[in-house]
Design a protein around this motif. Structure first.
Motif, mmCIF file in Angstrom:
data_model
loop_
_atom_site.group_PDB
_atom_site.id
_atom_site.type_symbol
_atom_site.label_atom_id
_atom_site.label_comp_id
_atom_site.label_asym_id
_atom_site.label_seq_id
_atom_site.Cartn_x
_atom_site.Cartn_y
_atom_site.Cartn_z
ATOM 1 N N UNK A 153 -2.753 -6.624 -1.001
ATOM 2 C CA UNK A 153 -1.583 -5.275 -0.400
ATOM 3 C C UNK A 153 -0.571 -5.052 -1.540
ATOM 4 N N UNK A 154 -0.073 -6.394 -1.774
ATOM 5 C CA UNK A 154 1.046 -6.486 -2.645
ATOM 6 C C UNK A 154 0.535 -5.728 -4.191
ATOM 7 N N UNK A 155 -0.565 -5.995 -4.553
ATOM 8 C CA UNK A 155 -0.991 -5.462 -6.001
ATOM 9 C C UNK A 155 -1.170 -3.831 -5.860
ATOM 10 N N UNK A 156 -1.800 -3.362 -4.527
ATOM 11 C CA UNK A 156 -1.751 -1.951 -4.428
ATOM 12 C C UNK A 156 -0.353 -1.272 -4.415
ATOM 13 N N UNK A 157 0.429 -1.909 -3.770
ATOM 14 C CA UNK A 157 1.827 -1.293 -3.271
ATOM 15 C C UNK A 157 2.660 -1.429 -4.716
ATOM 16 N N UNK A 158 2.729 -2.626 -5.343
ATOM 17 C CA UNK A 158 3.429 -2.655 -6.581
ATOM 18 C C UNK A 158 2.843 -2.144 -7.892
ATOM 19 N N UNK A 159 1.639 -1.748 -7.724
ATOM 20 C CA UNK A 159 1.045 -1.308 -9.058
ATOM 21 C C UNK A 159 0.518 -2.089 -10.076
ATOM 22 N N UNK B 271 -5.415 -13.309 1.588
ATOM 23 C CA UNK B 271 -6.048 -12.554 0.761
ATOM 24 C C UNK B 271 -5.572 -11.077 0.967
ATOM 25 N N UNK B 272 -5.351 -10.743 2.003
ATOM 26 C CA UNK B 272 -4.904 -9.360 2.131
ATOM 27 C C UNK B 272 -3.518 -9.167 1.808
ATOM 28 N N UNK B 273 -2.820 -10.136 1.962
ATOM 29 C CA UNK B 273 -1.398 -9.992 1.527
ATOM 30 C C UNK B 273 -1.152 -9.791 -0.027
ATOM 31 N N UNK B 274 -2.050 -10.650 -0.684
ATOM 32 C CA UNK B 274 -2.096 -10.730 -2.160
ATOM 33 C C UNK B 274 -2.525 -9.253 -2.502
ATOM 34 N N UNK C 173 -13.195 -15.006 -0.804
ATOM 35 C CA UNK C 173 -12.734 -13.693 -0.695
ATOM 36 C C UNK C 173 -12.284 -12.674 -1.555
ATOM 37 N N UNK C 174 -11.365 -13.406 -2.420
ATOM 38 C CA UNK C 174 -10.911 -12.352 -3.752
ATOM 39 C C UNK C 174 -11.935 -12.027 -4.541
ATOM 40 N N UNK C 175 -12.921 -12.837 -4.784
ATOM 41 C CA UNK C 175 -13.932 -12.761 -5.703
ATOM 42 C C UNK C 175 -14.910 -11.264 -4.975
ATOM 43 N N UNK C 176 -15.213 -11.674 -3.581
ATOM 44 C CA UNK C 176 -16.011 -10.688 -3.113
ATOM 45 C C UNK C 176 -15.377 -9.180 -2.944
ATOM 46 N N UNK C 177 -13.776 -9.237 -2.955
ATOM 47 C CA UNK C 177 -12.975 -7.737 -2.587
ATOM 48 C C UNK C 177 -12.588 -7.230 -3.975
ATOM 49 N N UNK D 58 4.990 -14.044 -9.112
ATOM 50 C CA UNK D 58 5.466 -13.143 -8.020
ATOM 51 C C UNK D 58 5.318 -13.671 -6.728
ATOM 52 N N UNK D 59 6.515 -13.455 -6.024
ATOM 53 C CA UNK D 59 6.467 -13.987 -4.478
ATOM 54 C C UNK D 59 5.702 -12.885 -3.695
ATOM 55 N N UNK D 60 4.860 -13.626 -2.660
ATOM 56 C CA UNK D 60 4.021 -12.513 -1.886
ATOM 57 C C UNK D 60 4.728 -12.579 -0.629
ATOM 58 N N UNK D 61 5.058 -11.439 -0.374
ATOM 59 C CA UNK D 61 5.567 -11.644 1.292
ATOM 60 C C UNK D 61 4.232 -11.596 2.280
ATOM 61 N N UNK D 62 4.429 -12.346 3.324
ATOM 62 C CA UNK D 62 3.480 -12.479 4.375
ATOM 63 C C UNK D 62 3.855 -12.477 5.625
#
Length: 400
Positions: free
Chosen positions: A36-42, A31-34, A270-274, A13-17
């Motif tokens: 948020x993409x997961x949240x928005x795209x399900x 980290x936030x872009x990835x 950061x991803x592990x923490x979140x 998946x290409x992630x828009x930033x």
């Protein structure tokens, strides 16, 4: 059949930033872009997902730029500022022409030696068929510009429409230097013209330097030796110098990113923490593949990945499913075949070298394979996805 089984393997998946500028906090932005993409795209982040960041935004965030004047000063200091040989450059307006501006500014005369029939990454100056017709042996023959034109005339690049022989010659003259152009594939051929040489090849540079020094060259530098330290507070790359650089403006170069191992580790943490998930992270540039139409090898960067987490070290360990189906389990079908193959996968060794069931798999570095996938996903134009999330890459037929 279990209806809960997964029906999808690897997903890229290409992630828009946001547009990245110097000084931006890439750890937070990526980290936030990835997430948020997961949240928005399900979709969900999973263990061993791979987050890949294009080298361009890393270098931009670092402010890793230099000017053609910086290049000129470094070239003059290291090669003397008189007559220099510039050999084996790739044919590229984006990759090399801007560097050549700086190089030419740092010399009184440039003897430009072009490899033929094509450059190192496959950009063609003349077809191999035309060489055969003319009776020219590219392994031994040294051609002057006049002889090249007499035999082959003008040859424009099929994709860009540029005659790079004329283009590079004009560019050098515009920078105030005299130019002489020759065509040869033996590094030592340049020593008939000058003993101060800048070799511009990417992946063969170590051999070229060795051969030139053995043949008596007085000064030998590679592009990796130019801009490997700051000039007038400029950017630099201690390991790769000008290798992997790109045109930024008409007089400014974006260099390959400097040390960025801390960045990939910070994003991983950061991803592990979140999320509680252990992902892998890499910075990538060019993919490592060849275009069958233009015969161009994509990899003009010195490496595909200048930084990556430890989980991306090594090569795939895979069995060829069709080999198992056609040989070991040729008498099975349906669920029995599926179960037998699944069991073979579960029991496979960590090292499959010499195992016939692994023949035809690709024993390339994980970073080269994943980087190529990401380069194709992100593209080089206006997609606006400088981060790529790869999921399921390490899964196999047994993972549900």
């Amino acid at each position: 059949m279990n209806t809960k089984e997964r029906r999808v393997g690897t997903v890229s998946r290409g992630i828009r930033c946001p547009i990245i500028r110097e000084g931006d906090d890439l750890t937070e932005i990526v980290s936030t872009s990835v997430l948020e993409a997961a949240e928005y795209e399900g979709f969900s982040i999973r263990d061993r997902d791979v987050i890949s960041i294009t080298e361009s935004i890393v270098a931009r965030a670092q402010g890793n730029y230099c000017s053609t004047d910086d290049i000129a000063e470094d070239v003059k200091n290291k090669l003397g500022g008189e007559t220099i040989g510039v050999i084996f450059p790739i044919l590229s307006r984006n990759r090399f022409a801007i560097c050549l501006r700086g190089i030419a500014k740092g010399a009184k005369k440039v003897v430009l030696m072009l490899s033929y029939p094509s450059d190192e990454v496959g950009n063609e100056l003349v077809s191999i068929d035309k060489l055969d017709e003319a009776g020219v042996d590219p392994y031994t023959d040294v051609l002057s510009l006049e002889k090249y034109r007499e035999l082959f005339g003008e040859n424009k690049h099929p994709f860009t429409g540029v005659d790079y022989v004329a283009y590079y010659g004009d560019l050098i003259r515009e920078m105030g230097a005299e130019v002489e152009i020759i065509f040869a594939n033996q590094p030592k051929a340049i020593l008939s013209y000058t003993d101060k040489v800048l070799t511009c090849d990417v992946h063969t540079r170590a051999r070229t330097k060795r051969l030139l020094k053995a043949a008596g060259a007085k000064i030998v530098c590679g592009l990796d030796d130019i801009m490997n330290a700051p000039i007038n507070n400029s950017g630099y790359n201690a390991k790769y110098g000008l290798l992997g650089s790109n045109k930024s403006t008409e007089d400014k170069v974006k260099l390959f990113p400097r040390e960025c191992q801390d960045l990939v580790l910070d994003i991983q943490k950061r991803i592990l923490d979140r999320t509680g998930k252990h992902v892998e992270v890499m910075v990538y540039g060019d993919g490592a593949f060849k275009d069958p139409q233009g015969k161009i090898w994509e990899l003009a960067d010195p490496v595909v990945s200048p930084a990556h987490t430890d989980g991306l070290i090594g090569t795939p360990t895979e069995l060829k499913l069709k080999y198992l189906a056609d040989n070991d389990y040729a008498d099975l079908s349906g669920e029995a075949l599926k179960n037998a193959i699944s069991e073979s996968i579960r029991k496979k060794a960590d090292n499959l070298v010499g195992n016939m069931a692994s023949q035809g798999t690709t024993p390339r570095q994980l970073t080269d394979l994943i980087g190529s996938l990401c380069d194709l996903t992100s593209g080089s134009g206006d997609k606006g996805t400088p981060v790529v999330l790869v999921q399921g890459y390490f899964d196999n037929y047994t993972n549900n």
